[in-house]
Scaffold this motif. Structure first.
Motif, PDB file in Angstrom:
ATOM      1  N   THR A 155      19.473 110.682  67.773  1.00 18.79           N
ATOM      2  CA  THR A 155      18.282 111.035  67.008  1.00 18.79           C
ATOM      3  C   THR A 155      18.611 111.501  65.597  1.00 18.79           C
ATOM      4  O   THR A 155      17.966 111.087  64.624  1.00 18.79           O
TER       5      THR A 155
ATOM      6  N   ILE B 119      19.891 108.756  63.059  1.00 18.25           N
ATOM      7  CA  ILE B 119      18.875 107.755  62.738  1.00 18.25           C
ATOM      8  C   ILE B 119      18.199 108.070  61.406  1.00 18.25           C
ATOM      9  O   ILE B 119      17.874 107.183  60.619  1.00 18.25           O
TER      10      ILE B 119
ATOM     11  N   TRP C  59       9.995 106.284  67.334  1.00 14.51           N
ATOM     12  CA  TRP C  59       9.552 106.280  65.936  1.00 14.51           C
ATOM     13  C   TRP C  59       9.057 104.920  65.450  1.00 14.51           C
ATOM     14  O   TRP C  59       8.518 104.825  64.340  1.00 14.51           O
TER      15      TRP C  59
ATOM     16  N   ARG D 234      15.709 106.534  68.821  1.00 16.51           N
ATOM     17  CA  ARG D 234      14.818 106.133  67.724  1.00 16.51           C
ATOM     18  C   ARG D 234      13.586 105.398  68.231  1.00 16.51           C
ATOM     19  O   ARG D 234      12.652 105.152  67.464  1.00 16.51           O
TER      20      ARG D 234
END
Length: 511
Positions: free
Chosen positions: A276, A279, A59, A56
């Protein structure tokens, strides 16, 4: 070697050599054989798999864009992505900073020791090419966030507390690593990788990343030339399977397609992949498994062209995000989403770009096995189109100037998005067309915010938001102050304030 296998054995070999600021201990007999060099290279990939790597960590800045919001209470990150602070107290960004410097340090160790190890020229070129590529990739990831960076020199391993270099110096170093990677790969004509090395970089990845570096640098002649190396090689293509190649590409069946130039390959097994997928997953929908950290905005939803009487619409939307009324296929069954099923998604939408692997699973795994593409051929095609538009005089100052020279690269991406419908091709794409196409094609791939900043559009776009399109409403972006994020405060303190934020001209711009 498949990248997911790294996680099985890297930790006990490199457990004490993880960080930039330390030499390997207890490894006096290491770096003697080709197997040692390969294991050292494999170790350089491992940090990417960590939660704050590409689980994550990529991001936290993506939420600064108008594509997504932080969907859980993370005050420090919300302050940063709303441009309300000049102090970076984000634990996620600090962890991501450390992770990238692990990659950098381990790559440098390979560059230092591998040249003196006896092995075939082919294997040595591949190992050194990968090491240089990984180093460039990690530095570029950080340079997009923070501007000028401190650099590690393996010839001076004790010099670990170093000041930032300028942004020009930083990009020049990244360019150098990529040119060295290209030199090694070209000696072996390494345009593709053998079975078992899927996901690892080759000439397409090296030239493709170099094209992106040049585009961010504003060097469009060089960006065009680098992109054309990839395009003219004839080794890569877009996934167009069943006239919905985008959906195929982001599925277990298509994720290793040649469109993906650099890829983190995964397995759906605990500690053998990234987190991923989970998340972005709604916790409500998944019975508490999903972490629901980021939610797509209505603004992103509206960016995709909708179906009408003559078109099925932009097929990328249903791959990228879904809301009430959309179907998902998880755990072997079809479910029509309702607002109640995703009530923990504050915008009413859930990111689904990495969720297709749940179709084939019987439980809500944290690690779904979904690969994470880090560089795609579609991105390179759009960089090429961007270069053609800018070189012809288009850009932020002339947003409606059509450029026929950009059409071939641009439309290869655009027409794919509409199931091969050639009526959707644009004969002379404009800068406005490019902005929209990159947004829709690369959503949730850590591009949108950086694109808006480098084009000088972030202030305008973020100020124009409404609470209907983005729950944060209009945000005030200062191009002088906010062009890059502040360096993590804990790293500044670790250097006894040798690293500083907002230094003189040249660190957050190319002056």
């Amino acid at each position: 070697m498949k990248l997911y296998k790294l996680l099985l054995f890297i930790p006990f070999i490199f457990i004490t050599s993880c960080d930039l600021d330390r030499e390997p201990y207890g490894l006096s007999n290491f770096w003697n054989t080709e197997a040692d060099a390969q294991l050292g290279l494999d170790a350089a990939y491992a940090p990417f798999y960590e939660e704050e790597g590409f689980g994550r960590g990529h991001w936290w800045v993506g939420a600064a864009s108008d594509d997504m919001v932080i969907n859980r209470s993370k005050g420090d990150d919300e302050a940063l992505t709303e441009f309300r602070t000049t102090t970076n107290a984000s634990s996620g960004q600090f962890s991501n900073w450390k992770i990238m410097y692990k990659v950098i340090r381990r790559s440098n160790d390979v560059m230092k020791y591998a040249p003196n190890i006896e092995m075939s020229d082919k294997n040595k070129d591949i190992i050194l090419g990968e090491a240089n590529f990984l180093c460039a990739f990690a530095y570029f990831h950080l340079a997009k966030r923070y501007g000028g960076l401190p650099f590690y020199d393996y010839n001076k391993p004790q010099e670990i507390n170093k000041p930032r270099e300028t942004k020009i110096e930083t990009y020049t170093r990244i360019e150098g690593y990529l040119k060295t990677a290209i030199s090694h790969f070209e000696k072996q004509s390494l345009w593709t990788r053998d079975k078992g090395a899927e996901g690892r970089p080759q000439l397409g990845a090296a030239y493709g990343l170099l094209a992106k570096v040049y585009a961010h640098w504003g060097k469009y002649n060089e960006a065009k030339a680098a992109a054309e190396k990839v395009i003219n090689s004839g080794k890569y293509s877009l996934d167009k399977t069943n006239n919905n190649g985008y959906a195929h590409l982001f599925s277990p069946a298509g994720e290793k397609h040649e469109e993906v130039l650099f890829n983190l390959t995964n397995k759906p097994v605990r500690n053998q992949g990234t987190v991923t997928s989970v998340i972005l997953l709604s916790g409500t929908l998944s019975g508490g498994t999903g972490w629901y950290y980021f939610a797509p905005t209505k603004s992103l939803f509206d960016a995709f062209e909708k179906p009408n009487l003559t078109s099925s619409g932009d097929l990328r939307r249903l791959v990228t995000l879904k809301g009430a009324g959309d179907d998902v296929f998880f755990l072997g069954k079809q479910t029509t989403l309702t607002s109640a099923l995703i009530k923990d998604m504050s915008t009413g939408y859930m990111g689904t770009k990495y969720s297709a692997a749940y179709n084939d699973l019987t439980g809500w795994n944290w690690e779904t096995g979904a690969d994470v593409p880090l560089l795609r051929y579609a991105d390179v095609l759009l960089i090429h189109a961007e270069a053609e538009i800018f070189l012809a005089g288009g850009g932020p100052n002339d947003r409606t100037k059509g450029v026929a020279a950009a059409a071939a690269s641009f439309n290869e991406v655009r027409v794919r998005a509409f199931g091969g419908d050639n009526s959707k091709a644009i004969s002379a794409p404009t800068f406005n067309d490019l902005v929209k196409e990159r947004r829709c094609e690369l959503a949730y791939e850590d591009e949108r915010h950086y694109d808006l900043v480098r084009w000088g559009l972030a202030k305008e776009v973020y100020a124009a938001a409404t609470t209907a399109s983005d729950p944060r409403g209009p945000r005030t972006f200062d191009p002088a102050k906010d062009a890059h994020f502040p360096i993590p405060q804990r790293e500044i303190e670790n250097t006894d304030y040798l690293l500083v934020n907002n230094p003189n001209d040249g660190y957050s711009n190319f002056k």
